[in-house]
Write an enzyme that holds these catalytic residues in place. Structure first.
Site, PDB file in Angstrom:
ATOM      1  CE1 TYR A   1      30.242  40.618  49.286  1.00 54.67           C
ATOM      2  CE2 TYR A   1      29.354  42.370  48.159  1.00 54.67           C
ATOM      3  CZ  TYR A   1      30.513  41.608  48.319  1.00 54.67           C
ATOM      4  OH  TYR A   1      31.582  42.006  47.902  1.00 54.67           O
TER       5      TYR A   1
ATOM      6  CE  LYS B   1      39.074  29.311  55.837  1.00 58.19           C
ATOM      7  NZ  LYS B   1      40.259  28.885  56.205  1.00 58.19           N
TER       8      LYS B   1
ATOM      9  CG  ASP C   1      42.913  29.163  53.248  1.00 52.01           C
ATOM     10  OD1 ASP C   1      42.297  28.219  52.764  1.00 52.01           O
ATOM     11  OD2 ASP C   1      43.464  28.816  54.544  1.00 52.01           O
TER      12      ASP C   1
ATOM     13  CG  ASP D   1      34.301  41.509  46.516  1.00 48.47           C
ATOM     14  OD1 ASP D   1      34.310  41.922  45.475  1.00 48.47           O
ATOM     15  OD2 ASP D   1      34.682  42.040  47.504  1.00 48.47           O
TER      16      ASP D   1
ATOM     17  CG  ASP E   1      39.324  43.007  43.123  1.00 44.81           C
ATOM     18  OD1 ASP E   1      38.581  42.931  42.485  1.00 44.81           O
ATOM     19  OD2 ASP E   1      39.506  43.952  44.030  1.00 44.81           O
TER      20      ASP E   1
HETATM   21  C1  IPM Z   1      32.612  44.233  42.956  1.00 43.86           C
HETATM   22  C2  IPM Z   1      32.752  45.271  44.067  1.00 43.86           C
HETATM   23  C3  IPM Z   1      31.373  45.353  44.871  1.00 43.86           C
HETATM   24  C4  IPM Z   1      31.155  44.047  45.625  1.00 43.86           C
HETATM   25  C5  IPM Z   1      31.178  46.643  45.765  1.00 43.86           C
HETATM   26  C6  IPM Z   1      31.276  48.052  44.709  1.00 43.86           C
HETATM   27  C7  IPM Z   1      29.964  46.784  46.400  1.00 43.86           C
HETATM   28  O1  IPM Z   1      33.805  45.197  45.011  1.00 43.86           O
HETATM   29  O2  IPM Z   1      31.804  44.172  42.351  1.00 43.86           O
HETATM   30  O3  IPM Z   1      33.514  43.409  43.097  1.00 43.86           O
HETATM   31  O4  IPM Z   1      31.737  44.080  46.792  1.00 43.86           O
HETATM   32  O5  IPM Z   1      30.491  43.256  45.205  1.00 43.86           O
HETATM   33 MG    MG Z   2      35.119  43.578  44.299  1.00 41.62          MG
END
Ligand code: IPM
Ligand code: MG
Length: 371
Positions: A142, A193, A226, A250, A254
């Site tokens: 990042y 990884k 993975d 990230d 999710d």
């Molecule tokens: C998260 C989001 C952010 C990230 C974006 C909005 C920059 O996806 O907080 O997970 O990638 O960290």
């Molecule tokens: Mg995210």
């Protein structure tokens, strides 16, 4: 009387609607317990770009640095798809994380029993799920330099991102993970990884050493990221605490969020280091869901992730355990009572909008505080 300075950054999309429900809960806390929260609102993301030409202004950044805690909504939307990369809404959030040095991102994935049917997995796989993902938040790909697109002059371009980690960055997130595991079920799974990445080799080495030297009481296991993603959807309850880098975190968070039935349910905390002199740490709390521009402004968004983020704030920034427990129990009871926003709607439940969901949680919270 104590005062607690809280900066609210609602941002874009459904951020402001969801944030309004937290303001109602803050008012209840102040009235019932004299908690002394003072809130201030500022702009971030597309809203800040429209007002100041930057995704967060220097003045609002200074407010964030000075606050006892920051509550963040969501940023982004199609309206800002064409703004310059450096000024895109997400850059406001990344600046907050970087300037406040919020290296430890805590993303719990908890499956409320009432919502197990809303998961894309079978009930038996997710019922009672309780995972904590520790995502490294201020390093890795990042922020690594160089980060650029270079014109090679022959009709070709080269895009470069840099994945880079130093020992201290891995040590501190590893310690945060081991500490969290000690308060839970005593197990950490580290994901990287190392089979293709040098940062993965170093990550594995450092986490292993920190575990052996400082936390021999905590079980440590390693997984390639993975395979970790695969295991998360195959048998998620095998995990307690997962520690991983910024990009893997990230994605994996999710996945973990969806296991619980709805992205609209999950809070997160981003914490800095504890200041040795004051005992305090910078902190920002945000729902894991995004700005959901498709449903913004309709009053139908689920405010629970935002409210649960405030509960995390009570716990981690203000040591208000009783109030945090009461707020989390209020959320669970409202769900038990079959009250649902559209994203978690189930047969036989009653569908409500943002305001009504917020009001239901607030009422249940007030009752519990009084009890
Ligand atoms: C998260 C989001 C952010 C990230 C974006 C909005 C920059 O996806 O907080 O997970 O990638 O960290
Ligand atoms: Mg995210």
């Amino acid at each position: 009387m104590t005062t607690r300075k809280l900066l609210l950054l609602p941002g874009d999309g459904i951020g402001p609607e969801a944030m309004a429900e937290v303001e109602a809960i803050v008012a209840i806390l102040n009235a019932e317990t004299g908690a002394g929260f003072e809130t201030e609102r500022a702009l971030v993301g597309g809203a800040a770009f429209d007002a100041h030409g930057a995704p967060i202004s220097d003045a609002d950044m200074a407010l964030a640095m000075a606050a006892d805690a920051v509550l963040f909504g969501a940023v982004g939307g199609p309206k800002w798809d064409t703004v310059p990369y450096e000024k895109r809404p997400e850059a406001g959030l990344l600046r907050l994380r970087k300037d406040m040095a919020l290296f430890a991102n805590l993303r719990p994935a908890i499956c409320y029993p009432a919502l197990a049917e809303a998961s894309s997995l079978k009930r038996k796989l997710v019922d009672g799920l309780d995972i904590l993902i520790l995502r490294e938040l201020t390093g890795g790909v990042y922020f690594g330099e160089p980060k650029e697109i270079v014109d090679l002059g022959n009709g070709q371009k080269r895009g470069v991102d840099t994945q880079v980690y130093e020992t201290y960055e891995i040590e501190r997130i590893a310690r945060a993970a081991f500490e969290a595991a000690r308060t839970r079920r005593g197990k950490v799974t580290s994901m990287e990884k190392r089979n293709v990445m040098k940062t993965g080799v170093l990550w594995n080495e450092v986490v292993t050493r920190v575990g052996r030297e400082e936390y021999p009481d905590v079980t440590l296991e390693h997984m390639l990221a993975d395979a970790g993603g695969m295991q998360l959807v195959r048998a998620p309850k095998q995990f307690d605490v997962i520690v991983t880098d910024n990009l893997f975190g990230d994605m994996l968070s999710d996945i973990a969020a969806m296991l619980t039935g709805s992205l609209g349910m999950l809070p997160s905390a981003s914490l800095g280091a504890v200041d040795a002199a004051t005992g305090r740490r910078k902190a920002l709390y945000e729902p894991v869901h995004g700005s959901a521009p498709d449903i913004a402004g309709q009053g139908i968004a689920n405010p629970i992730a935002m409210i649960a983020s405030f509960a995390m704030m009570l716990r981690y920034s203000f040591a208000m355990q009783r109030e945090a427990d009461a707020l989390e129990a209020a959320i669970a009871s409202v769900l038990e009572n079959g009250i649902r926003t559209g994203d978690i709607m189930a047969p036989g439940a009653r569908q409500v909008g943002t305001r009504e969901m917020g009001a239901a949680v607030a009422a249940a919270f007030r009752e519990r505080l009084a009890a």
